[in-house]
Design an enzyme around this catalytic site. Structure first.
Site, PDB file in Angstrom:
ATOM      1  N   LYS A  27      -4.025   3.527 -16.173  1.00 18.41           N
ATOM      2  CA  LYS A  27      -4.057   4.980 -16.011  1.00 18.41           C
ATOM      3  C   LYS A  27      -2.865   5.622 -16.742  1.00 18.41           C
ATOM      4  CE  LYS A  27      -7.679   4.119 -13.439  1.00 18.41           C
ATOM      5  NZ  LYS A  27      -7.590   2.727 -13.045  1.00 18.41           N
ATOM      6  N   ARG A  38       0.316 -17.796 -20.886  1.00 15.75           N
ATOM      7  CA  ARG A  38      -0.407 -17.581 -19.616  1.00 15.75           C
ATOM      8  C   ARG A  38       0.541 -17.562 -18.414  1.00 15.75           C
ATOM      9  NH1 ARG A  38      -2.251 -21.204 -16.249  1.00 15.75           N
ATOM     10  NH2 ARG A  38      -2.315 -22.841 -17.794  1.00 15.75           N
ATOM     11  N   ASP A  54       0.665   1.707  -3.796  1.00 18.06           N
ATOM     12  CA  ASP A  54       0.016   1.911  -5.087  1.00 18.06           C
ATOM     13  C   ASP A  54       0.525   3.245  -5.634  1.00 18.06           C
ATOM     14  OD1 ASP A  54      -1.704   2.629  -7.169  1.00 18.06           O
ATOM     15  OD2 ASP A  54      -3.395   1.538  -6.298  1.00 18.06           O
TER      16      ASP A  54
HETATM   17  N1  PLP Z   1      -5.363   1.737  -8.024  1.00 24.31           N
HETATM   18  C1  PLP Z   1      -5.866   2.960  -8.275  1.00 24.31           C
HETATM   19  C2  PLP Z   1      -5.258   4.153  -7.593  1.00 24.31           C
HETATM   20  C3  PLP Z   1      -6.942   3.116  -9.149  1.00 24.31           C
HETATM   21  O1  PLP Z   1      -7.435   4.349  -9.384  1.00 24.31           O
HETATM   22  C4  PLP Z   1      -7.496   1.957  -9.763  1.00 24.31           C
HETATM   23  C5  PLP Z   1      -8.649   2.073 -10.698  1.00 24.31           C
HETATM   24  O2  PLP Z   1      -9.264   3.102 -10.855  1.00 24.31           O
HETATM   25  C6  PLP Z   1      -6.952   0.714  -9.469  1.00 24.31           C
HETATM   26  C7  PLP Z   1      -5.882   0.624  -8.609  1.00 24.31           C
HETATM   27  C8  PLP Z   1      -7.498  -0.537 -10.115  1.00 24.31           C
HETATM   28  O3  PLP Z   1      -6.972  -0.601 -11.410  1.00 24.31           O
HETATM   29  P1  PLP Z   1      -7.701  -1.306 -12.665  1.00 24.31           P
HETATM   30  O4  PLP Z   1      -8.892  -0.491 -13.030  1.00 24.31           O
HETATM   31  O5  PLP Z   1      -6.616  -1.293 -13.718  1.00 24.31           O
HETATM   32  O6  PLP Z   1      -8.044  -2.685 -12.227  1.00 24.31           O
END
Ligand code: PLP
Length: 394
Positions: free
Chosen positions: A210, A59, A185
């Site tokens: 993704k 963890r 991001d």
């Molecule tokens: N950032 C982006 C650009 C996303 O498209 C998503 C989810 O669709 C996330 C973050 C959140 O990720 P997670 O679904 O792995 O929690």
């Protein structure tokens, strides 16, 4: 572990972070164990007190499989260290909580994933952390939006679903003027197409669910950056219990070994699909970084290696007509996610931006007749034929 600094991305995707066990497994084995035994109390204390590396508790992220995957993630983004999480949202939440206190402020620029919007807009205000959400066309107002309490400037680039690109270097420079961190991001671009740390970002976040996972069969997240900025985040991850499961870390490393091959193929196919849509009479606008013009093109050329596998298009019809086109597609599955080997389609007003007020959606350029495509690994000709049939109403 391999010294990878001089090697290409494909080589590093395969070899970075890997180690062989005593049985000679060709890459890091799966250690699913929640804890590991020590030869003596002195050995255990050496690890607990930081004199030796070791694995007291999974963890904590102290697990050979997790560490191996994190080394690979850090290497691909050119960061000092990475932390792997149970989801992209877990990575974001731990980052915001670790770097902000009650009374602090975050700036979230442009379109972001709905979960991020909810976390910043609804959850964090409960602990006294507030966020301002300038639209893409309000970036010029950043100097008046940043305050002495702004700790983080956060954005996606390209952003969802308009595929707007933001100038990482310019925004990071502005964030630095008030001592704020810039967190990008990089989910849509992937480390294959863009490395935000090279352009001045302090932290990179991924929904590894993704492209990094790449097969729509795992949920994970990652944060990459300097060790000093990751240390407080690791503590939140440990105590909120957000660490990636070893099994998922093992699958994620498996997927990352083929990341450059997948993403480069998706780049090529998405460019062909975008070019087709751009000339179709039933399409009024295509959003794709590879087709950007003017200032957007300048930013793409400065910070991206390719246009990516995501695009959106505005159709010459209304919301109902657009849903009918989506429903006629056979190769594109209707799903709100992205980045897998199979192509996906979504109408943002029915999924990612369903909760947004229609007037605000319009201000943000999210038309009722917009579709967003995540281009997979199918043949480009087949995807184009599917789109042509659906658009022509056959
Ligand atoms: N950032 C982006 C650009 C996303 O498209 C998503 C989810 O669709 C996330 C973050 C959140 O990720 P997670 O679904 O792995 O929690």
């Amino acid at each position: 572990m391999t010294d990878s600094t001089a090697q290409g991305l494909s080589t590093r995707s395969v070899h970075a972070g890997e180690h062989r066990d005593s049985e000679g497994a060709v890459h890091t084995p799966l250690y699913n164990h929640s804890t590991f035994a020590f030869d003596s109390t002195a050995d255990l204390l050496d690890v607990v007190e930081g004199r030796k590396p070791g694995n007291p508790c999974t963890r904590y992220g102290l697990n050979p499989t997790i560490r191996s995957t994190e080394t690979k993630l850090a290497d691909l983004e050119g960061g000092e260290q990475a932390l792997a999480f149970s989801s992209g949202m877990a990575a974001e939440a731990a980052t915001f909580l670790a770097h902000c206190r009650t009374g602090d402020h975050i700036v979230c620029i442009g379109e972001v994933y709905g979960g991020t919007f909810e976390l910043l807009g609804a959850n964090l205000p409960q602990v006294g952390i507030t966020t301002t959400f300038p639209r893409a066309d309000e970036v010029g107002r950043l100097p008046e939006i940043l305050t002495g309490r702004t700790r983080i400037v956060f954005f996606e680039t390209p952003a969802n679903p308009t595929l707007t690109v933001f100038d990482i270097a310019a925004l990071a420079e502005q964030a630095r003027t008030v001592g704020a961190l810039t967190a990008v991001d990089n989910t849509f671009a992937t480390p294959v197409n863009q490395n935000p740390l090279q352009h001045g970002a302090d932290l990179v976040v991924h929904s590894a669910t993704k492209y990094l996972g790449g097969h729509s069969d795992l949920t994970a997240g990652a944060l990459i950056g300097p060790a000093g900025l990751l240390a407080p985040v690791a503590m939140w991850r440990k105590n909120l219990g957000q660490t990636i499961a070893p099994e998922t870390a093992f699958l994620l490393a498996r997927s990352i070994r083929s990341l450059p091959v997948r993403v480069r193929a998706q780049n090529t196919t998405a460019a062909a699909v975008a070019a087709f849509l751009a000339t179709h009479p039933r399409v009024s606008r295509v959003h794709y970084p590879g087709l950007a013009t003017g200032e957007q093109k300048r930013i793409v050329d400065a910070q991206m290696h390719a246009g990516g596998g995501m695009l959106s298009a505005v159709l010459n019809t209304d919301a109902v007509g657009t849903a009918a086109v989506v429903d006629r597609l056979t190769l594109f599955a209707i799903a709100p996610s992205l980045g897998g080997v199979e192509s996906l389609v979504t109408q943002p007003i029915t999924t990612t931006h369903h909760g947004l007020d229609p007037a605000e959606r319009a201000r943000r350029g999210i038309a009722d007749s917009m579709i967003r495509l995540s281009v997979g690994l199918e043949d480009a000709d087949d995807l184009i034929a599917d789109l042509a049939r659906a658009l022509d109403g056959d």
